[in-house]
Design a protein around this motif. Structure first.
Motif, mmCIF file in Angstrom:
data_model
loop_
_atom_site.group_PDB
_atom_site.id
_atom_site.type_symbol
_atom_site.label_atom_id
_atom_site.label_comp_id
_atom_site.label_asym_id
_atom_site.label_seq_id
_atom_site.Cartn_x
_atom_site.Cartn_y
_atom_site.Cartn_z
ATOM 1 N N ALA A 1 0.822 -1.207 0.000
ATOM 2 C CA ALA A 1 0.000 0.000 0.000
ATOM 3 C C ALA A 1 0.854 1.255 0.000
ATOM 4 C CB ALA A 1 -0.936 -0.010 1.208
ATOM 5 N N ASN A 2 1.886 1.279 0.816
ATOM 6 C CA ASN A 2 2.735 2.470 0.897
ATOM 7 C C ASN A 2 3.516 2.713 -0.385
ATOM 8 O OD1 ASN A 2 2.491 3.723 3.616
ATOM 9 N ND2 ASN A 2 3.052 1.692 4.320
ATOM 10 N N LEU A 3 4.004 1.656 -0.987
ATOM 11 C CA LEU A 3 4.789 1.814 -2.217
ATOM 12 C C LEU A 3 3.915 2.285 -3.372
ATOM 13 C CD1 LEU A 3 7.056 -1.351 -1.917
ATOM 14 C CD2 LEU A 3 7.799 1.033 -1.765
ATOM 15 N N THR A 4 2.716 1.736 -3.484
ATOM 16 C CA THR A 4 1.846 2.178 -4.572
ATOM 17 C C THR A 4 1.332 3.596 -4.337
ATOM 18 O OG1 THR A 4 0.008 1.013 -3.478
ATOM 19 C CG2 THR A 4 1.107 -0.129 -5.277
ATOM 20 N N SER A 5 1.115 3.960 -3.063
ATOM 21 C CA SER A 5 0.648 5.322 -2.779
ATOM 22 C C SER A 5 1.742 6.363 -3.041
ATOM 23 C CB SER A 5 0.161 5.428 -1.331
ATOM 24 O OG SER A 5 1.241 5.336 -0.420
ATOM 25 N N MET A 6 2.999 5.926 -3.056
ATOM 26 C CA MET A 6 4.120 6.831 -3.376
ATOM 27 C C MET A 6 4.226 7.092 -4.875
ATOM 28 S SD MET A 6 7.015 5.198 -0.857
ATOM 29 C CE MET A 6 8.326 5.912 -1.833
ATOM 30 N N GLY A 7 3.466 6.344 -5.660
ATOM 31 C CA GLY A 7 3.503 6.550 -7.094
ATOM 32 C C GLY A 7 4.384 5.572 -7.833
ATOM 33 N N LEU A 8 4.957 4.592 -7.127
ATOM 34 C CA LEU A 8 5.803 3.619 -7.799
ATOM 35 C C LEU A 8 4.959 2.707 -8.677
ATOM 36 C CD1 LEU A 8 8.239 2.525 -4.942
ATOM 37 C CD2 LEU A 8 8.582 4.250 -6.703
ATOM 38 N N THR A 9 5.390 2.488 -9.883
ATOM 39 C CA THR A 9 4.678 1.609 -10.805
ATOM 40 C C THR A 9 5.668 0.753 -11.579
ATOM 41 O OG1 THR A 9 4.687 3.340 -12.496
ATOM 42 C CG2 THR A 9 2.721 3.179 -11.102
ATOM 43 N N ARG A 10 5.150 -0.311 -12.147
ATOM 44 C CA ARG A 10 5.908 -1.180 -13.039
ATOM 45 C C ARG A 10 7.243 -1.618 -12.437
ATOM 46 N NH1 ARG A 10 3.113 -1.034 -17.857
ATOM 47 N NH2 ARG A 10 1.708 0.735 -18.115
ATOM 48 N N GLU A 11 8.366 -1.399 -13.140
ATOM 49 C CA GLU A 11 9.657 -1.924 -12.711
ATOM 50 C C GLU A 11 10.099 -1.358 -11.363
ATOM 51 O OE1 GLU A 11 11.494 -4.311 -13.783
ATOM 52 O OE2 GLU A 11 10.220 -4.771 -15.511
ATOM 53 N N ASP A 12 9.841 -0.068 -11.113
ATOM 54 C CA ASP A 12 10.238 0.529 -9.834
ATOM 55 C C ASP A 12 9.493 -0.128 -8.679
ATOM 56 O OD1 ASP A 12 11.965 2.273 -11.052
ATOM 57 O OD2 ASP A 12 10.503 3.899 -11.204
ATOM 58 N N LEU A 13 8.204 -0.372 -8.871
ATOM 59 C CA LEU A 13 7.409 -1.023 -7.843
ATOM 60 C C LEU A 13 7.885 -2.451 -7.616
ATOM 61 C CD1 LEU A 13 5.019 -1.083 -5.895
ATOM 62 C CD2 LEU A 13 3.539 -1.666 -7.830
ATOM 63 N N ILE A 14 8.172 -3.148 -8.693
ATOM 64 C CA ILE A 14 8.631 -4.535 -8.597
ATOM 65 C C ILE A 14 9.959 -4.619 -7.851
ATOM 66 C CG2 ILE A 14 9.580 -6.414 -10.012
ATOM 67 C CD1 ILE A 14 7.295 -5.809 -11.996
ATOM 68 N N GLN A 15 10.868 -3.727 -8.149
ATOM 69 C CA GLN A 15 12.161 -3.727 -7.457
ATOM 70 C C GLN A 15 12.004 -3.409 -5.974
ATOM 71 O OE1 GLN A 15 14.927 -1.172 -9.518
ATOM 72 N NE2 GLN A 15 14.595 -2.206 -11.488
ATOM 73 N N ALA A 16 11.123 -2.459 -5.650
ATOM 74 C CA ALA A 16 10.908 -2.094 -4.245
ATOM 75 C C ALA A 16 10.258 -3.247 -3.479
ATOM 76 C CB ALA A 16 10.035 -0.842 -4.167
ATOM 77 N N LEU A 17 9.300 -3.925 -4.112
ATOM 78 C CA LEU A 17 8.647 -5.069 -3.471
ATOM 79 C C LEU A 17 9.635 -6.207 -3.238
ATOM 80 C CD1 LEU A 17 5.280 -5.109 -5.451
ATOM 81 C CD2 LEU A 17 5.534 -4.638 -3.008
ATOM 82 N N TRP A 18 10.527 -6.409 -4.172
ATOM 83 C CA TRP A 18 11.572 -7.422 -4.011
ATOM 84 C C TRP A 18 12.425 -7.122 -2.781
ATOM 85 C CZ3 TRP A 18 13.612 -12.019 -5.461
ATOM 86 C CH2 TRP A 18 14.967 -12.250 -5.209
ATOM 87 N N LYS A 19 12.845 -5.881 -2.633
ATOM 88 C CA LYS A 19 13.736 -5.518 -1.523
ATOM 89 C C LYS A 19 13.083 -5.746 -0.165
ATOM 90 C CE LYS A 19 16.449 -2.084 -4.074
ATOM 91 N NZ LYS A 19 16.783 -0.643 -4.234
ATOM 92 N N VAL A 20 11.817 -5.317 0.004
ATOM 93 C CA VAL A 20 11.201 -5.439 1.329
ATOM 94 C C VAL A 20 10.927 -6.904 1.671
ATOM 95 C CG1 VAL A 20 10.199 -3.138 1.268
ATOM 96 C CG2 VAL A 20 8.844 -5.060 0.441
ATOM 97 N N HIS A 21 10.554 -7.708 0.684
ATOM 98 C CA HIS A 21 10.247 -9.101 0.973
ATOM 99 C C HIS A 21 11.503 -9.958 1.132
ATOM 100 C CE1 HIS A 21 6.210 -7.850 -0.413
ATOM 101 N NE2 HIS A 21 5.822 -8.735 0.472
ATOM 102 N N VAL A 22 12.542 -9.629 0.408
ATOM 103 C CA VAL A 22 13.805 -10.342 0.598
ATOM 104 C C VAL A 22 14.325 -10.117 2.011
ATOM 105 C CG1 VAL A 22 16.257 -10.268 -0.006
ATOM 106 C CG2 VAL A 22 14.546 -10.555 -1.783
ATOM 107 N N HIS A 23 14.196 -8.900 2.493
ATOM 108 C CA HIS A 23 14.631 -8.607 3.867
ATOM 109 C C HIS A 23 13.860 -9.480 4.860
ATOM 110 C CE1 HIS A 23 14.154 -6.467 7.751
ATOM 111 N NE2 HIS A 23 15.456 -6.296 7.619
ATOM 112 N N ASP A 24 12.541 -9.589 4.689
ATOM 113 C CA ASP A 24 11.738 -10.403 5.607
ATOM 114 C C ASP A 24 12.137 -11.871 5.533
ATOM 115 O OD1 ASP A 24 10.437 -8.113 6.282
ATOM 116 O OD2 ASP A 24 8.524 -8.619 5.329
ATOM 117 N N PHE A 25 12.387 -12.375 4.322
ATOM 118 C CA PHE A 25 12.747 -13.779 4.167
ATOM 119 C C PHE A 25 14.122 -14.063 4.759
ATOM 120 C CE2 PHE A 25 14.697 -17.183 1.503
ATOM 121 C CZ PHE A 25 13.911 -18.226 1.964
ATOM 122 N N VAL A 26 15.068 -13.192 4.493
ATOM 123 C CA VAL A 26 16.432 -13.373 4.995
ATOM 124 C C VAL A 26 16.454 -13.392 6.521
ATOM 125 C CG1 VAL A 26 18.673 -12.210 5.209
ATOM 126 C CG2 VAL A 26 17.602 -12.471 2.972
#
Length: 440
Positions: A399-424
């Motif tokens: 929700a926060n990333l999409t509300s910041m205006g991130l779309t497409r590749e930028d959104l995908i990269q940001a989602l990768w970073k936050v979830h990788v941190h949780d998994f690690v």
């Protein structure tokens, strides 16, 4: 001799900052196109499960080593645990109640599953779990009986309200006197427990009940094993929550839903009206809104989960907008499609949930779009079994990333970073009451 003209550093820095600021403003205030479901190029990227973790949860040695403290010679009375809600909420109530019973030196009567209000059915504890196995596994941790002594069997149990009880002294001071007076009581443990305040022998009873003592009945385990066998391997179990009642309860609104979905949500909404305006924005950014199948598909792509992945849909009936997932991930199967029509129709909501639970704790990987009772129990049991490909999708970050205006590749990269941190870091992958952190 060649002379290089000096470049004024400060003006260049100011220009760079101004340019970056302008780009950020354009990103924030330009119209945001809804993200496309078009395929993301992932051919040169590893999936999230290939990232090396630094920490995982493992069962604490103190409760695996034994009973810790012998049961007292005499019991203080009998407790029946009344459990409400869906299967995994009732499982949680049962485990909490067993910890309380050990705390009070009480004998457990087989629990009562109050499922009528939730599933409109009458299945009980013995319809889902192996009673004899449960009693055997709890031996030494807490006393369990199938039947009450004759002098008590004819009496109705005295109900004790535990809704505000939190820790050890709460129960000892407020519940034990009723147990000693009436000899047979019923309780429903408070949802917000403080098990950290329990002595270890009570914690051990709780942990033993949750992770070692609850086995499905033979007939249900056979159905679950057959279902597990029929799912193409390897596979990801995905717990998706986008049913009309869940969306109505969340008080969230969604753009672009079909007329059929809107009608179903309105029928389930009742007096609960959705938030609007700034409140709706704040509510969504706090992570209170269930992910749609479309949003889930996008996050799975961001995690580099291949689109040919076999996905088992661990979900109840009535998931809306499912094509948002299946249009991207083609190999999605559900129990209703694998089981025979007669077998599926004959099952209760509780027993269907038990199948999803069994499949999920034995899947190659597990992803949850929510953080409900099933998700917590599945993640903890997977940690108990040494299966660490487990992840909770972050509704708040999405929700926060999409509300910041991130779309497409930028959104995908940001989602990768936050979830990788949780998994690690193993975030959310086990319940801390019975598990300890283990650095890899």
């Amino acid at each position: 001799m060649i002379h290089v003209a000096a470049v004024p550093v400060k003006p260049l820095f100011v220009v760079l900052v101004a340019t970056l600021s302008l780009l950020l403003l354009v990103s924030l205030f330009s119209p945001r196109p809804f993200f496309s479901q078009s395929s993301v190029s992932l051919s040169d990227k590893v999936d999230i499960w290939s990232v090396k973790r630094v920490m995982e949860w493992r069962p604490c040695k103190w409760w695996l080593q034994g009973h810790l403290t012998a049961l007292p010679a005499e019991s203080n009375g009998f407790i029946r645990i009344d459990c409400y809600g869906g299967l995994n909420q009732m499982r949680r109530d049962l485990c909490d109640g067993i910890g309380v019973a050990r705390l009070l030196n009480a004998t457990i009567v087989l629990p009562k599953f109050e499922v009528a209000a939730y599933w409109n059915e009458s299945s009980g504890f013995a319809d889902v779990f192996d009673v004899d196995y449960f009693i055997q596994q709890m031996d030494g941790f807490v006393r369990v009986v199938k039947e009450l002594p004759s002098e008590i069997a004819s009496k109705q149990p005295f109900h004790v309200d535990c809704s505000k009880r939190k820790g050890q002294f709460d129960y000892v001071e407020s519940v034990l006197p009723s147990l000693l007076q009436h000899h047979y009581i019923t309780i429903t443990p408070a949802m917000s427990q403080r098990r950290d305040r329990y002595p270890k022998y009570a914690k051990a009873a709780y942990c033993q009940a949750c992770y070692n003592a609850l086995r499905l009945t033979r007939s249900l385990e056979k159905k679950a094993s057959d279902l597990l066998e029929a799912i193409p391997k390897p596979f990801l179990s995905l717990h998706l929550r986008f049913e009309p009642d869940m969306v109505a309860y969340s008080q969230c609104e969604y753009a672009g839903l079909s007329a059929e979905s809107i009608k179903a949500i309105e029928a389930a909404r009742g007096d609960k009206k959705p938030w609007t305006g700034e409140l709706a924005h704040l509510w969504r950014n706090r992570g209170k809104c269930p992910l749609t199948p479309n949003e889930t598909a996008l996050i799975l792509q961001a995690l580099h989960i291949p689109q040919n992945t076999n996905i088992y849909l661990a979900a109840g009936d009535g998931i809306m907008e499912l094509e948002g997932l299946t249009s991207v991930y083609k190999n999605v199967v559900a129990k209703s499609a694998i089981m025979s029509r007669e077998d599926f129709a004959s099952m209760h909501g509780n027993t269907k949930a038990a199948l999803d639970y069994h499949v999920s704790i034995n899947s190659d990987s597990y992803i949850a779009t929510y953080f409900g009772n099933m998700d917590k129990m599945v993640a903890a049991m997977r940690a108990f079994k040494g299966l660490h490909k487990t992840l909770f999708l972050s509704r708040r970050d999405f929700a926060n990333l999409t509300s910041m205006g991130l779309t497409r590749e930028d959104l995908i990269q940001a989602l990768w970073k936050v979830h990788v941190h949780d998994f690690v870091m193993g975030i959310g992958s086990a319940l801390p009451d019975c598990f300890c952190e283990f650095k890899l």
